[in-house]
Scaffold this motif. Structure first.
Motif, PDB file in Angstrom:
ATOM      1  N   PRO A   1       0.831  -1.205   0.000  1.00 22.77           N
ATOM      2  CA  PRO A   1       0.000   0.000   0.000  1.00 22.77           C
ATOM      3  C   PRO A   1       0.871   1.263   0.000  1.00 22.77           C
ATOM      4  CG  PRO A   1      -0.823  -1.586   1.598  1.00 22.77           C
ATOM      5  CD  PRO A   1       0.497  -2.108   1.109  1.00 22.77           C
ATOM      6  N   GLY A   2       0.530   2.190  -0.896  1.00 17.51           N
ATOM      7  CA  GLY A   2       1.297   3.428  -0.993  1.00 17.51           C
ATOM      8  C   GLY A   2       2.350   3.403  -2.077  1.00 17.51           C
ATOM      9  N   VAL A   3       2.519   2.266  -2.754  1.00 16.56           N
ATOM     10  CA  VAL A   3       3.507   2.201  -3.830  1.00 16.56           C
ATOM     11  C   VAL A   3       2.970   2.957  -5.050  1.00 16.56           C
ATOM     12  CG1 VAL A   3       2.731   0.113  -5.042  1.00 16.56           C
ATOM     13  CG2 VAL A   3       5.165   0.635  -4.919  1.00 16.56           C
ATOM     14  N   VAL A   4       3.873   3.524  -5.829  1.00 14.27           N
ATOM     15  CA  VAL A   4       3.471   4.254  -7.028  1.00 14.27           C
ATOM     16  C   VAL A   4       2.942   3.281  -8.074  1.00 14.27           C
ATOM     17  CG1 VAL A   4       5.110   6.126  -6.627  1.00 14.27           C
ATOM     18  CG2 VAL A   4       5.799   4.146  -8.021  1.00 14.27           C
ATOM     19  N   ASP A   5       2.199   3.809  -9.046  1.00 13.25           N
ATOM     20  CA  ASP A   5       1.670   3.003 -10.143  1.00 13.25           C
ATOM     21  C   ASP A   5       2.789   2.762 -11.151  1.00 13.25           C
ATOM     22  OD1 ASP A   5       0.400   1.884 -12.300  1.00 13.25           O
ATOM     23  OD2 ASP A   5      -1.222   3.350 -12.382  1.00 13.25           O
ATOM     24  N   TYR A   6       3.255   1.510 -11.235  1.00 11.65           N
ATOM     25  CA  TYR A   6       4.396   1.196 -12.091  1.00 11.65           C
ATOM     26  C   TYR A   6       4.061   1.233 -13.583  1.00 11.65           C
ATOM     27  CZ  TYR A   6       8.419   0.223  -9.150  1.00 11.65           C
ATOM     28  OH  TYR A   6       9.525   0.361  -8.347  1.00 11.65           O
ATOM     29  N   THR A   7       2.782   1.336 -13.935  1.00  8.55           N
ATOM     30  CA  THR A   7       2.463   1.531 -15.355  1.00  8.55           C
ATOM     31  C   THR A   7       2.680   2.982 -15.758  1.00  8.55           C
ATOM     32  OG1 THR A   7       0.112   2.024 -14.948  1.00  8.55           O
ATOM     33  CG2 THR A   7       0.730  -0.295 -15.264  1.00  8.55           C
ATOM     34  N   LYS A   8       2.805   3.885 -14.768  1.00  9.64           N
ATOM     35  CA  LYS A   8       2.980   5.308 -15.041  1.00  9.64           C
ATOM     36  C   LYS A   8       4.340   5.839 -14.596  1.00  9.64           C
ATOM     37  CE  LYS A   8      -1.995   6.199 -14.588  1.00  9.64           C
ATOM     38  NZ  LYS A   8      -3.037   6.906 -13.811  1.00  9.64           N
ATOM     39  N   THR A   9       4.753   5.492 -13.396  1.00 12.37           N
ATOM     40  CA  THR A   9       6.040   5.984 -12.871  1.00 12.37           C
ATOM     41  C   THR A   9       6.827   4.829 -12.254  1.00 12.37           C
ATOM     42  OG1 THR A   9       4.907   6.617 -10.813  1.00 12.37           O
ATOM     43  CG2 THR A   9       5.296   8.360 -12.446  1.00 12.37           C
ATOM     44  N   PRO A  10       7.337   3.951 -13.088  1.00  4.99           N
ATOM     45  CA  PRO A  10       8.083   2.802 -12.563  1.00  4.99           C
ATOM     46  C   PRO A  10       9.505   3.184 -12.153  1.00  4.99           C
ATOM     47  CG  PRO A  10       8.187   2.787 -14.936  1.00  4.99           C
ATOM     48  CD  PRO A  10       7.312   3.954 -14.563  1.00  4.99           C
ATOM     49  N   SER A  11      10.103   2.331 -11.351  1.00  2.51           N
ATOM     50  CA  SER A  11      11.555   2.333 -11.168  1.00  2.51           C
ATOM     51  C   SER A  11      12.111   1.182 -11.999  1.00  2.51           C
ATOM     52  CB  SER A  11      11.921   2.144  -9.697  1.00  2.51           C
ATOM     53  OG  SER A  11      11.415   3.183  -8.901  1.00  2.51           O
ATOM     54  N   GLU A  12      13.368   1.282 -12.362  1.00  3.73           N
ATOM     55  CA  GLU A  12      13.963   0.209 -13.164  1.00  3.73           C
ATOM     56  C   GLU A  12      14.089  -1.061 -12.324  1.00  3.73           C
ATOM     57  OE1 GLU A  12      17.443   1.842 -10.958  1.00  3.73           O
ATOM     58  OE2 GLU A  12      15.696   2.711 -11.962  1.00  3.73           O
ATOM     59  N   ASP A  13      13.743  -2.209 -12.935  1.00  2.00           N
ATOM     60  CA  ASP A  13      13.922  -3.494 -12.259  1.00  2.00           C
ATOM     61  C   ASP A  13      15.064  -4.299 -12.884  1.00  2.00           C
ATOM     62  OD1 ASP A  13      12.788  -4.482 -14.615  1.00  2.00           O
ATOM     63  OD2 ASP A  13      10.874  -5.017 -13.682  1.00  2.00           O
ATOM     64  N   TYR A  14      15.774  -3.657 -13.833  1.00  2.98           N
ATOM     65  CA  TYR A  14      16.959  -4.273 -14.459  1.00  2.98           C
ATOM     66  C   TYR A  14      17.956  -3.161 -14.750  1.00  2.98           C
ATOM     67  CZ  TYR A  14      20.023  -5.987 -18.160  1.00  2.98           C
ATOM     68  OH  TYR A  14      21.126  -6.309 -18.902  1.00  2.98           O
ATOM     69  N   ALA A  15      19.228  -3.440 -14.499  1.00  2.00           N
ATOM     70  CA  ALA A  15      20.282  -2.473 -14.822  1.00  2.00           C
ATOM     71  C   ALA A  15      21.561  -3.220 -15.164  1.00  2.00           C
ATOM     72  CB  ALA A  15      20.527  -1.524 -13.651  1.00  2.00           C
TER      73      ALA A  15
END
Length: 417
Positions: A247-261
């Motif tokens: 709960p409280g996590v951002v919407d990853y379809t709009k403002t994701p963080s990278e999950d691969y680098a």
């Protein structure tokens, strides 16, 4: 008989990593946990009880106020394990007490990464130096016994005869962190690159540096080429799963963080030779659990290590009903089938060696090589990698990243838009 002295350690932060550190303390001889502090007193009391029950501290105090922790006369050193977004305020509160004379700390150790930006990391270092404290950067992987011993042998038997190593590869992968703040770019400072490549790039520098030398003295950065991506958690199904779980996590379809680098860091070593660190990290790996892998290549030698290639494995059939847990390996993804078993993760990942080494050095008034200066250098390398990923170009030194904030941390990065 001479009475044995011990460093009194205060743990600041009672979350997942705090629990890991307390478990590791059973292998520490020169320090005892004397206090625990958390924003929630209940959590501090719980971890304090765990420290007492596991025999790594007596009469461990619990606080929900940083100033009270720092002023505790039993506390000689503080291990700062709080979330990234709290770092500046926490360090200021600690160092203000020391500078004012209201606290008598000897040392401070701070978890990775040192800051969310170069500016934050530099502020932390400057505050600690102004307070006159010994300091250590809590990068556990450079204390991992498998890495430490392999590095010793490689440099003694391989590099001494054939020349210095030239390529280090380091990877850290799992299915994602445990807490909401990690997933939000602003509070974390980015995504998996900031969260986990800090480990991989420092492990790579460690392997390429002769034992007893500072990495910054031996390796001069030249360039970095990096890529980041949202591979799994930006997909609609998994973005919704994230929101249900945290709960409280951002919407990853709009403002994701990278999950691969992935990043390739180029250096020149102390012999004037070009050397490379290849670092790969992901929150999109689905396997038995956390996987750490390392390689080091030189003219006539190589070494490799993988934490999932364990000395023990076990098999549990599908007929057994299993509760979810992490009793076999961190970030465990299954409880059935053929599973690797790490007998002591704290030892294997380097937490025990890290805490034992820092306690001994702080107790004797010595400054560790793996210092907050190392932490600042790592943040500079990470920010250069972010800049490369954003621009699609190789970034070269010298460069000024003090005002740079990754687009992921600003909430403006979305590769699917």
């Amino acid at each position: 008989m001479v009475e044995r002295k011990s460093l009194g350690v205060g743990i600041l932060g009672a979350g997942f990593i705090g629990q890991f550190h307390v478990r590791s303390w059973q292998g520490v001889r020169d320090g005892d946990i004397v206090a625990v502090c958390s924003r929630t007193l209940k959590n501090a009391e719980s971890l304090a009880r765990e420290a007492v029950e596991s025999g790594v501290g007596e009469d461990v105090a619990a606080y929900d106020d940083v100033v009270a922790l720092v002023q505790d006369p039993r506390v000689d050193a503080i291990w700062v394990l709080t979330p990234n977004f709290t770092r500046i305020d926490v360090i200021k509160a600690i160092t203000d007490e020391v500078i004012s004379g209201r606290a008598q700390l000897k040392a401070i150790a701070i978890e990775k990464p040192l800051g969310r930006t170069v500016d934050e990391a530099r502020q932390v270092l400057e505050m600690v130096e102004a307070a006159g404290l010994l300091h250590g950067y809590l990068e556990n992987q450079v204390y991992s016994p498998g890495l430490v011993r392999a590095r010793e042998i490689v440099w003694a038997r391989g590099a001494a005869s054939a020349g210095t190593p030239y390529l280090a590869r380091a990877a850290e992968e799992h299915s994602g962190p445990h807490n909401t703040w990690f997933w939000n770019g602003a509070t974390e400072g980015g995504g998996v690159l900031n969260d986990m490549m800090c480990h991989s790039v420092e492990a790579g520098r460690f392997l390429l540096t002769p034992p007893g030398e500072k990495s910054s003295a031996w390796l001069k950065p030249v360039a970095v080429t990096a890529t980041i991506a949202s591979l799994k958690w930006g997909r609609k199904k998994y973005a919704e799963q994230l929101q249900d779980t945290y709960p409280g996590v951002v919407d990853y379809t709009k403002t994701p963080s990278e999950d691969y680098a992935h990043a390739v860091f180029e250096f020149v070593n102390g012999d004037g030779e070009p050397v490379v660190v290849e670092a790969t990290t992901s929150w999109s790996y689905v396997g038995a659990g956390l996987r750490l892998s390392f390689e080091l290549l030189g003219p006539e030698y190589s070494m490799e290590s993988d934490t999932l290639s364990t000395e023990s494995k076990l098999f549990l059939s599908r007929s057994l009903e299993q509760a979810e847990g992490e009793d076999m390996i961190e970030k465990q993804n299954a409880e059935q089938g053929l599973m690797p078993l790490l007998s002591d993760e704290s030892v294997s990942y380097g937490y025990t060696g890290e805490n034992a080494a820092l306690c001994t050095m702080f107790l004797h008034g010595e400054q560790p090589l793996e210092s907050l200066e190392s932490g600042l250098e790592v943040v500079e390398l990470l920010m250069a990698a972010y800049k490369s990923a954003e621009t699609g170009e190789t970034v070269r030194w010298p460069l000024d990243l003090n005002d740079f904030v990754p687009a992921v941390a600003q909430g403006t990065w979305n590769p699917r838009a």
